[in-house]
Design a protein around this motif. Structure first.
Motif, PDB file in Angstrom:
ATOM      1  N   THR A  70      -7.890  -4.667  -3.994  1.00 38.86           N
ATOM      2  CA  THR A  70      -9.040  -5.522  -3.743  1.00 38.86           C
ATOM      3  C   THR A  70      -9.829  -5.031  -2.548  1.00 38.86           C
ATOM      4  O   THR A  70     -10.955  -5.451  -2.329  1.00 38.86           O
ATOM      5  N   GLY A  71      -9.229  -4.162  -1.763  1.00 38.53           N
ATOM      6  CA  GLY A  71      -9.897  -3.722  -0.551  1.00 38.53           C
ATOM      7  C   GLY A  71      -9.838  -4.764   0.554  1.00 38.53           C
ATOM      8  O   GLY A  71     -10.571  -4.698   1.525  1.00 38.53           O
TER       9      GLY A  71
ATOM     10  N   ILE B  73     -12.346   9.123   4.605  1.00 42.41           N
ATOM     11  CA  ILE B  73     -12.411   7.666   4.413  1.00 42.41           C
ATOM     12  C   ILE B  73     -11.571   6.920   5.445  1.00 42.41           C
ATOM     13  O   ILE B  73     -11.465   5.699   5.395  1.00 42.41           O
TER      14      ILE B  73
ATOM     15  N   ILE C 173     -10.993   2.429   5.852  1.00 43.32           N
ATOM     16  CA  ILE C 173      -9.937   1.698   5.144  1.00 43.32           C
ATOM     17  C   ILE C 173      -9.733   0.287   5.668  1.00 43.32           C
ATOM     18  O   ILE C 173      -9.233  -0.564   4.968  1.00 43.32           O
TER      19      ILE C 173
ATOM     20  N   ILE D 158      -4.143   9.707   3.509  1.00 42.94           N
ATOM     21  CA  ILE D 158      -5.496   9.158   3.420  1.00 42.94           C
ATOM     22  C   ILE D 158      -6.486  10.245   3.797  1.00 42.94           C
ATOM     23  O   ILE D 158      -6.373  10.847   4.855  1.00 42.94           O
TER      24      ILE D 158
ATOM     25  N   ASP E  33       5.158   6.041   4.951  1.00 43.66           N
ATOM     26  CA  ASP E  33       5.466   6.417   3.570  1.00 43.66           C
ATOM     27  C   ASP E  33       5.320   7.917   3.401  1.00 43.66           C
ATOM     28  O   ASP E  33       4.798   8.602   4.274  1.00 43.66           O
TER      29      ASP E  33
ATOM     30  N   ASN F 158       0.825  -1.207   0.000  1.00 40.13           N
ATOM     31  CA  ASN F 158       0.000   0.000   0.000  1.00 40.13           C
ATOM     32  C   ASN F 158       0.860   1.257   0.000  1.00 40.13           C
ATOM     33  O   ASN F 158       0.575   2.216  -0.718  1.00 40.13           O
TER      34      ASN F 158
ATOM     35  N   LEU G 144      -5.963  -4.375   4.102  1.00 34.66           N
ATOM     36  CA  LEU G 144      -5.971  -3.856   5.465  1.00 34.66           C
ATOM     37  C   LEU G 144      -6.944  -4.606   6.359  1.00 34.66           C
ATOM     38  O   LEU G 144      -6.653  -4.833   7.533  1.00 34.66           O
ATOM     39  N   SER G 145      -8.085  -4.994   5.803  1.00 37.94           N
ATOM     40  CA  SER G 145      -9.044  -5.707   6.651  1.00 37.94           C
ATOM     41  C   SER G 145      -8.456  -7.035   7.106  1.00 37.94           C
ATOM     42  O   SER G 145      -8.580  -7.421   8.269  1.00 37.94           O
TER      43      SER G 145
ATOM     44  N   ALA H  45       0.974   4.138  -2.742  1.00 40.92           N
ATOM     45  CA  ALA H  45       0.643   5.521  -2.397  1.00 40.92           C
ATOM     46  C   ALA H  45       1.733   6.481  -2.850  1.00 40.92           C
ATOM     47  O   ALA H  45       1.471   7.655  -3.113  1.00 40.92           O
TER      48      ALA H  45
ATOM     49  N   THR I   9     -11.927  -0.020  -1.080  1.00 46.90           N
ATOM     50  CA  THR I   9     -10.748   0.315  -1.850  1.00 46.90           C
ATOM     51  C   THR I   9     -10.997   1.572  -2.655  1.00 46.90           C
ATOM     52  O   THR I   9     -12.127   1.874  -3.020  1.00 46.90           O
ATOM     53  N   THR I  10      -9.942   2.334  -2.893  1.00 48.67           N
ATOM     54  CA  THR I  10     -10.054   3.492  -3.769  1.00 48.67           C
ATOM     55  C   THR I  10      -9.307   3.207  -5.064  1.00 48.67           C
ATOM     56  O   THR I  10      -9.134   4.070  -5.896  1.00 48.67           O
ATOM     57  N   LYS I  11      -8.848   1.955  -5.180  1.00 44.20           N
ATOM     58  CA  LYS I  11      -8.047   1.604  -6.352  1.00 44.20           C
ATOM     59  C   LYS I  11      -8.892   0.867  -7.377  1.00 44.20           C
ATOM     60  O   LYS I  11      -9.905   0.262  -7.027  1.00 44.20           O
TER      61      LYS I  11
HETATM   62  N1  LIG Z   1      -0.249   3.992   2.779  1.00 44.06           N
HETATM   63  C1  LIG Z   1      -1.421   4.429   2.292  1.00 44.06           C
HETATM   64  N2  LIG Z   1      -1.537   5.678   1.775  1.00 44.06           N
HETATM   65  C2  LIG Z   1      -2.717   6.115   1.273  1.00 44.06           C
HETATM   66  N3  LIG Z   1      -3.859   5.392   1.245  1.00 44.06           N
HETATM   67  C3  LIG Z   1      -3.809   4.154   1.751  1.00 44.06           C
HETATM   68  C4  LIG Z   1      -2.605   3.599   2.293  1.00 44.06           C
HETATM   69  N4  LIG Z   1      -2.881   2.348   2.717  1.00 44.06           N
HETATM   70  C5  LIG Z   1      -4.186   2.132   2.458  1.00 44.06           C
HETATM   71  N5  LIG Z   1      -4.763   3.205   1.876  1.00 44.06           N
HETATM   72  C6  LIG Z   1      -6.168   3.351   1.475  1.00 44.06           C
HETATM   73  O1  LIG Z   1      -6.918   2.318   2.077  1.00 44.06           O
HETATM   74  C7  LIG Z   1      -7.623   1.570   1.082  1.00 44.06           C
HETATM   75  C8  LIG Z   1      -7.774   0.143   1.530  1.00 44.06           C
HETATM   76  O2  LIG Z   1      -6.548  -0.521   1.558  1.00 44.06           O
HETATM   77  P1  LIG Z   1      -6.489  -2.093   1.462  1.00 44.06           P
HETATM   78  O3  LIG Z   1      -7.463  -2.673   2.437  1.00 44.06           O
HETATM   79  O4  LIG Z   1      -5.088  -2.534   1.613  1.00 44.06           O
HETATM   80  O5  LIG Z   1      -7.046  -2.428   0.033  1.00 44.06           O
HETATM   81  P2  LIG Z   1      -6.414  -2.078  -1.398  1.00 44.06           P
HETATM   82  O6  LIG Z   1      -4.987  -1.687  -1.194  1.00 44.06           O
HETATM   83  O7  LIG Z   1      -6.556  -3.349  -2.147  1.00 44.06           O
HETATM   84  O8  LIG Z   1      -7.254  -0.976  -1.941  1.00 44.06           O
HETATM   85  C9  LIG Z   1      -6.828   1.778  -0.184  1.00 44.06           C
HETATM   86  O9  LIG Z   1      -7.611   1.623  -1.325  1.00 44.06           O
HETATM   87  C10 LIG Z   1      -6.339   3.202  -0.019  1.00 44.06           C
HETATM   88  O10 LIG Z   1      -7.311   4.148  -0.397  1.00 44.06           O
END
Ligand SMILES: Nc1ncnc2c1ncn2[C@@H]1O[C@H](COP(=O)(O)OP(=O)(O)O)[C@@H](O)[C@H]1O
Lengths: 486, 119
Positions: free
Chosen positions: A444-445, A426, A430, A422, A417, A385, A448-449, A389, A436-438
């Motif tokens: 995949t979202g 949101i 997260i 963030i 990082d 992540n 982190l969960s 980012a 996910t914002t990707k």
């Molecule tokens: N280091 C980071 N910097 C900025 N945004 C982050 C970071 N880590 C996580 N996020 C935000 O949290 C969301 C969820 O993360 P995650 O559960 O790992 O799913 P994914 O990476 O697959 O989207 C990401 O889509 C992103 O928007």
């Protein structure tokens, strides 16, 4: 004679006025006016029931009409009566004051109770001080008007029921989460529920009849139900139900992705095994040859490089095998958090080579009790992540520390990082599954969960600090494991 | 001493052969169990390094068919260390277990030599 004509005329006036009455309140005020001539009669009091055990009372308080709902015993007597003890007691109970002389006039309504019994569902009460002829006159006066009052009240209560039914229908319609709309035969919208107005209001009308619909990141499947009301066979209305399948589709995609990942993991495991033998051969042969080479020569040095390279590959393969293995589950072991980091970083090389890596590993005892391959996944997810980012450049800091907390020690792993941060709006989400914002393929979202789940499984926690345009830091805290020596 | 190496992986055989030869031992090699048994009968080696997972006869099957073992030592080797260990190897009748991948080929030679010295 003239008296009789006047009486007829007055009555027909009343009937005409009554027909225009639109509410029980209006009915009350009309009645009040009508009996004005009888000076010693108080304002009317109307009681009616809509169910067997609830009673509505309408009465005047000064010039205001008050409606009061009372649960209570309903005087079930269909006769007109004077100064009835039961009636007086009933009203005294409701109003908390004694009642004087009372004329009680039950109204025969056509509305039926739920068990189809005709019941006395409304009563007019008049408190009065009339005597003799005046009383007879008043009773006749009301008697003349009784039918009209009953009919109007019947109508009002029926409308009321309908309104309530309509309201209930409307609320149900609006309460449905999926957008639903009713079209007429010309495809004009007749009714739309709230969800439709909120989500699909601005969709072009021809798109409303496609099989699927994509609006604002949501995907709908459309079901159409023609309604045939009349005799002729063509539908008069069409109901369109837009089923929100966004989550279902995402889950499906996710499942496919998961299966792919599992297959990939399997494959990676097999490949790793296959590579192991030749790799061991390379390393072993290099070791044999080094013995034969003279120290100080180029050949000796080169062979040494080959041997070391082979060793590195062996370590990576070993980590990869552990990472993709599922046999190791439920085996918590004592391992230092530094070790976890060191084992994971080589797997991330291609993702983080463009960043400046600051590795600040503690020298203190940072042993924790975890399943290493799961903790590796956590580190992997969070660093991935961070890399995503930061994009092309930035500083990735991986730090471990040991803190005292209460009587025990805590081990912390801090990954920070210099990415975009963030958005506060949101930040609470997260760690949610599938947040996910990707775009698909990138995120995949789940990262982190899953990480949160894993860390909590080992009695730890994960928190995030982030500032927009500055960066983010994820802090994983785990209890220090006692037994090991750092 | 006489060493027999039975392994289907050419590079593993080759490196073991080189390492043992380097220490002056006489080395025979076989790429499957059947050939391994033939060499065993013909040459009566002092020690056998036997891979567990091989096409055809597996290591334990080969071990089972060895007759007149005498003082000969047997080392089982496997990449799937999870399923095998020294205890299991002993139960199967081997004297030692060496997990693969090797990190130091000469350590393997050392282990083999030590086994011979013990008796
Ligand atoms: N280091 C980071 N910097 C900025 N945004 C982050 C970071 N880590 C996580 N996020 C935000 O949290 C969301 C969820 O993360 P995650 O559960 O790992 O799913 P994914 O990476 O697959 O989207 C990401 O889509 C992103 O928007």
């Amino acid at each position: 004679m003239t008296k009789k004509i006047a009486r007829e005329r007055n009555l027909s006036h009343f009937v005409k006025d009554m027909s225009g009455v639109a509410s029980v309140y209006q009915l009350m005020s009309l009645l009040k006016n009508e009996i004005k001539a009888f000076k010693t009669v108080e304002n009317p009091l109307l009681a009616y029931a809509q169910s067997q055990n609830e009673l509505h009372l309408l009465f005047y308080q000064g010039s205001k009409i008050i409606k009061k709902d009372v649960p209570g015993v309903w005087p079930q007597q269909a006769k007109i009566r004077l100064n009835n003890i039961q009636d007086s007691q009933f009203l005294a109970n409701v109003f908390g004051r004694p009642f004087g002389k009372l004329l009680t006039i039950p109204l025969q309504l056509k509305r039926k109770s739920s068990n189809d019994q005709l019941l006395v569902s409304a009563i007019l009460f008049f408190e009065h001080a009339l005597v003799g002829d005046r009383l007879v006159e008043f009773t006749e006066f009301i008697g003349d008007r009784l039918q009209s009052i009953s009919i109007v009240l019947d109508r009002l209560l029926l409308e009321n029921d309908l309104n309530e039914a309509a309201l209930l229908w409307e609320q149900t319609f609006d309460g449905l989460q999926d957008p639903i709309v009713i079209f007429d035969s010309e495809a004009q919208i007749l009714r739309a529920n709230k969800s439709f107005t909120e989500n699909l209001q601005n969709v072009k009308s021809k798109d409303l009849f496609e099989k699927t619909l994509k609006v604002n990141n949501k995907i709908y499947e459309i079901r159409s139900y023609p309604i045939i009301t009349g005799e002729n066979q063509s539908p008069s209305n069409i109901i369109n139900h837009y089923i929100d399948v966004t989550l279902a589709q995402r889950l499906k995609k996710q499942m496919i992705q998961n299966e792919k990942m599992a297959a990939l993991g399997n494959m990676a495991g097999n490949i790793a095994h296959e590579l192991n033998n030749p790799l061991t051969g390379i390393r072993s042969l290099a070791q044999v040859l080094i013995r034969k080479a003279s120290p100080g020569t180029d050949i000796f040095a080169d062979l040494h490089e080959v041997e070391m390279a082979a060793e590195r590959c062996q370590v990576i393969i070993k980590n990869l095998l552990e990472f993709s293995s599922d046999k190791l589950e439920n085996q918590k072991v004592l391992i230092s958090i530094n070790d976890i980091v060191q084992r994971t970083l080589p797997l991330l090389k291609t993702l983080i080579f463009q960043f400046e890596l600051q590795l600040k590993l503690t020298e203190k005892n940072c042993f924790v009790l975890v399943e290493p391959h799961l903790m590796q996944q956590v580190v992997f997810n969070i660093i991935k992540n961070a890399a995503q980012a930061m994009g092309n450049s930035g500083v990735l800091t991986v730090k471990t520390e040991v803190y005292k907390k209460g009587g025990a020690n805590e081990v912390q792993l801090i990954i920070s990082d210099t990415g975009g941060g963030i958005d506060p709006s949101i930040r609470d989400q997260i760690f949610d599954f599938f947040f996910t914002t990707k775009s698909t393929g990138e995120g995949t979202g789940l990262g982190l969960s899953m990480s949160k789940n894993i860390v909590e499984k080992f009695a730890g926690n994960i928190i995030v600090n982030s500032e927009l345009n500055i960066g983010s830091e994820f802090i994983i805290t785990l209890p220090q494991a006692k037994a090991a020596v750092g | 001493m006489k060493v027999l190496i039975v392994d289907d992986e050419p590079l593993i055989r080759r490196s073991l052969v080189r390492a043992f030869a380097n220490y002056g031992h006489v080395v025979f090699e076989a790429d499957d169990g059947v050939k391994g048994l033939e060499i065993w009968q013909a040459e009566a080696p002092d020690i056998i390094l036997l891979d567990i997972l091989m096409p055809g006869l597996t290591g334990p099957q080969v071990l089972d068919q060895i007759e007149n073992r005498g003082n000969a030592k047997i080392i089982l080797m496997s990449a799937y260390a999870g399923e095998y260990n020294l205890k299991k190897a002993n139960e199967l009748g081997a004297d030692m277990f060496i997990p693969k991948p090797f990190t130091d080929i000469f350590a393997v030679v050392q282990i083999a030599e030590n086994l011979m010295v013990v008796n």
